[in-house]
Write an enzyme that holds these catalytic residues in place. Structure first.
Site, PDB file in Angstrom:
ATOM      1  N   GLY A   1      -0.796   0.645  -5.055  1.00  0.00           N
ATOM      2  CA  GLY A   1      -2.130   0.121  -4.805  1.00  0.00           C
ATOM      3  C   GLY A   1      -3.141   0.729  -5.739  1.00  0.00           C
ATOM      4  O   GLY A   1      -3.234   1.957  -5.839  1.00  0.00           O
TER       5      GLY A   1
ATOM      6  N   TYR B   1      10.989  -4.802  -7.365  1.00  0.00           N
ATOM      7  CA  TYR B   1       9.771  -4.562  -8.148  1.00  0.00           C
ATOM      8  C   TYR B   1       8.893  -3.439  -7.628  1.00  0.00           C
ATOM      9  O   TYR B   1       8.397  -2.623  -8.393  1.00  0.00           O
ATOM     10  CB  TYR B   1       8.949  -5.859  -8.192  1.00  0.00           C
ATOM     11  CG  TYR B   1       7.599  -5.721  -8.857  1.00  0.00           C
ATOM     12  CD1 TYR B   1       7.485  -5.746 -10.243  1.00  0.00           C
ATOM     13  CD2 TYR B   1       6.438  -5.566  -8.105  1.00  0.00           C
ATOM     14  CE1 TYR B   1       6.248  -5.619 -10.869  1.00  0.00           C
ATOM     15  CE2 TYR B   1       5.198  -5.438  -8.715  1.00  0.00           C
ATOM     16  CZ  TYR B   1       5.103  -5.466 -10.100  1.00  0.00           C
ATOM     17  OH  TYR B   1       3.887  -5.327 -10.706  1.00  0.00           O
TER      18      TYR B   1
ATOM     19  N   ASN C   1       0.520   0.175   6.003  1.00  0.00           N
ATOM     20  CA  ASN C   1       1.106  -0.662   4.955  1.00  0.00           C
ATOM     21  C   ASN C   1       1.830  -1.810   5.624  1.00  0.00           C
ATOM     22  O   ASN C   1       2.713  -1.597   6.449  1.00  0.00           O
ATOM     23  CB  ASN C   1       2.090   0.160   4.102  1.00  0.00           C
ATOM     24  CG  ASN C   1       2.770  -0.678   3.037  1.00  0.00           C
ATOM     25  OD1 ASN C   1       2.217  -1.654   2.551  1.00  0.00           O
ATOM     26  ND2 ASN C   1       3.979  -0.296   2.661  1.00  0.00           N
ATOM     27  N   GLY C   2       1.454  -3.031   5.275  1.00  0.00           N
ATOM     28  CA  GLY C   2       2.078  -4.199   5.878  1.00  0.00           C
ATOM     29  C   GLY C   2       1.049  -5.266   6.169  1.00  0.00           C
ATOM     30  O   GLY C   2      -0.030  -5.307   5.569  1.00  0.00           O
TER      31      GLY C   2
ATOM     32  N   CYS D   1       0.853  -1.182   0.000  1.00  0.00           N
ATOM     33  CA  CYS D   1       0.000   0.000   0.000  1.00  0.00           C
ATOM     34  C   CYS D   1       0.889   1.232   0.000  1.00  0.00           C
ATOM     35  O   CYS D   1       2.095   1.154   0.240  1.00  0.00           O
ATOM     36  CB  CYS D   1      -0.904   0.028   1.235  1.00  0.00           C
ATOM     37  SG  CYS D   1      -2.050  -1.364   1.346  1.00  0.00           S
TER      38      CYS D   1
ATOM     39  N   THR E   1       9.711  -2.200 -15.093  1.00  0.00           N
ATOM     40  CA  THR E   1      10.623  -2.298 -13.957  1.00  0.00           C
ATOM     41  C   THR E   1      11.991  -2.855 -14.322  1.00  0.00           C
ATOM     42  O   THR E   1      12.987  -2.521 -13.695  1.00  0.00           O
ATOM     43  CB  THR E   1       9.993  -3.176 -12.850  1.00  0.00           C
ATOM     44  OG1 THR E   1       8.603  -2.896 -12.765  1.00  0.00           O
ATOM     45  CG2 THR E   1      10.642  -2.916 -11.512  1.00  0.00           C
TER      46      THR E   1
END
Length: 515
Positions: free
Chosen positions: A28, A260, A101-102, A2, A306
């Protein structure tokens, strides 16, 4: 994965929060949300969709105040209900909005304790709501019966309680009405969080974000990363307070951020993402040069976007031409984080189109950042062959992904990982390549670590199965597999669709009765 942002300044925060979320959109694409405060009230807008679709002029006008938090989300367990869009909010104590986030690895235990012991009711299955309620409970205990705004030591005590109770990965930005912006990371610093400041005639503004690029584009000067186990309070007077609230810390950022997830123009934990990808390509190029002396490669072609940096460096090392062989439709989302295998396969075709002249009659080396499910790799190799490639070799700038990530990245269940229980030769055959080359894990770690020698360890669990927090059991991994496989996700989506249809039916019934 996120994206978070928190801001406290002297001007309205709404536009800056919006702009920063658009920069973090790659983290996200499921939902977006912003909550602001004018010191007395809070104002919220959140919904499913991209930032540009969630916020319109009428919403922005309503987001009043000079401080706020924002969030872009994608679900780690497949549930895309708008009820789980962030930030989450509780009105006691003071009024707290939180973005996270996590992933909490002891979420089920915490959910039970919150209901039975803390007497708190949860409305979603999100571990972020759990984390918010743990923080709110600990803050209430820290301030006691006081009606005054929370002091810095109260915030530090509350975050200390969160760290004692919550296991897993968490980078958090919270807004406390009348107090300020709070930011903290778990004791391992798995997910990134950075802060900076900007001076103007009106005074100094402060911003906290998942990636430094969000600070850059808004003119904020990057100060430093929030340290593992550290809490930072930016109070409404513009004073910055900070403290290490974990009894033990072990800095080990997630290495997949550099492979990434993060934008190449970001700096995470004093490591420039772009530079790590140069080193990844350099090391993989030297490995190919050493282990494959009789090469018949004509051209190096990246899988956008990427892998471009690594592919360019590989071309230099191998003294081969680098060419852009695929044109990308930038209006298709990242296939790695799309729900459902059918959608991922369809999106690969819609997202990439081959330039035939770069493939016809050539032996090509395709370079990608990683191979997770193998869906994208398989389809890209098909595209190369259809465009006329004589042979297709495939290189991954990361090692084989054999294990699920439990720290906030929606990697699929173990059985859906193409490298799970397959040999190198079997993976190569499965994706349809003539030859497959992976990066070695030691080389990947070296490529990232040489940008910041102060970091001695990284979370590499998706490659080696060693979970840095030390609390991930086989039983927990089985539970993760049950929640993350595509069948479970399809069931979640069907349930959400049925719920929406029921809600629409109820609205229709009410309208008919009123008529």
């Amino acid at each position: 994965m996120c994206g978070l942002v928190g801001l406290l300044g002297n001007e309205r925060a709404n536009q800056a929060l919006y702009d920063s979320l658009t920069v973090l959109q790659h983290r996200g694409q499921d939902s977006a949300g912003i909550m602001t405060s004018d010191g007395n009230r809070v104002y919220l807008r959140k919904d499913n969709g991209l930032v540009r679709d969630v916020f319109h002029t009428r919403h922005m006008v309503q987001l009043q105040g000079t401080m706020g938090v924002g969030h872009v989300r994608y679900p780690t367990a497949g549930n895309d209900s708008r009820a789980e869009a962030q930030p989450f909010y509780v009105n006691s104590p003071f009024g707290i909005a939180l973005a996270h986030n996590g992933n909490l690895t002891n979420a089920d235990e915490l959910r039970h304790d919150l209901f039975k012991q803390d007497l708190r009711q949860l409305n979603t299955s999100s571990d972020s709501e759990i984390l918010l309620n743990v923080f709110a409970h600990e803050l209430q205990a820290a301030v006691g019966e006081s009606s005054l705004p929370a002091a810095p030591q109260d915030i530090f005590a509350a975050v200390g309680g969160v760290i004692r109770r919550c296991q897993g990965a968490y980078a958090v930005v919270a807004m406390i009405v009348g107090v300020g912006i709070v930011a903290f990371r778990d004791p391992c610093g798995i997910r990134p969080l950075v802060y900076g400041a900007k001076k103007s005639d009106a005074g100094t503004s402060y911003m906290v974000a998942s990636e430094s690029v969000a600070l850059d584009v808004l003119g904020y000067q990057r100060a430093r990363d929030i340290r593992p186990g550290e809490v930072m309070l930016i109070d409404i007077e513009g004073k910055v307070h900070h403290s290490i609230c974990a009894s033990r810390t072990n800095q080990a950022p997630c290495i997949f951020e550099y492979v990434y997830l993060a934008r190449p123009d970001s700096i995470l934990d004093d490591i420039p993402v772009y530079q790590t990808r140069i080193y990844m390509g350099e090391r993989l190029g030297h490995r190919i040069k050493q282990e494959w002396p009789q090469r018949d490669i004509d051209v190096v072609i990246p899988v956008p976007d990427t892998s471009r940096t690594a592919a360019l460096e590989m071309g230099k090392v191998l003294k081969l031409p680098y060419r852009e062989g695929f044109i990308k439709n930038r209006y298709i989302g990242r296939t790695f984080i799309m729900p459902g295998q059918a959608m991922r396969k369809k999106s690969v075709r819609q997202k990439l189109n081959a330039i035939a002249s770069e493939f016809t009659g050539k032996t090509v080396l395709l370079v990608d950042d990683s191979i997770v499910r193998g869906t994208t790799s398989q389809k890209i190799i098909e595209l190369a062959r259809e465009a006329g490639a004589k042979k297709v070799y495939f290189a991954s700038a990361a090692p084989p992904v054999r294990y699920p990530n439990v720290y906030g990245i929606d990697m699929p269940s173990t059985m859906e990982l193409i490298a799970n229980n397959r040999t190198h030769e079997q993976i190569c055959a499965e994706i349809g390549a003539d030859k497959l080359i992976y990066q070695k894990l030691d080389d990947l770690i070296t490529a990232v670590a040489q940008c910041n020698p102060n970091i001695k360890q990284f979370d590499t669990s998706c490659f080696d199965g060693k979970y840095i927090t030390g609390d991930v059991t086989p039983e927990y991994l089985c539970m993760v597999d049950r929640k993350r496989n595509d069948t479970a996700k399809d069931q979640d989506q069907n349930q959400d669709q049925e719920k929406n249809e029921l809600d629409l039916s109820e609205i229709t019934d009410i309208q008919e009765k009123r008529a």
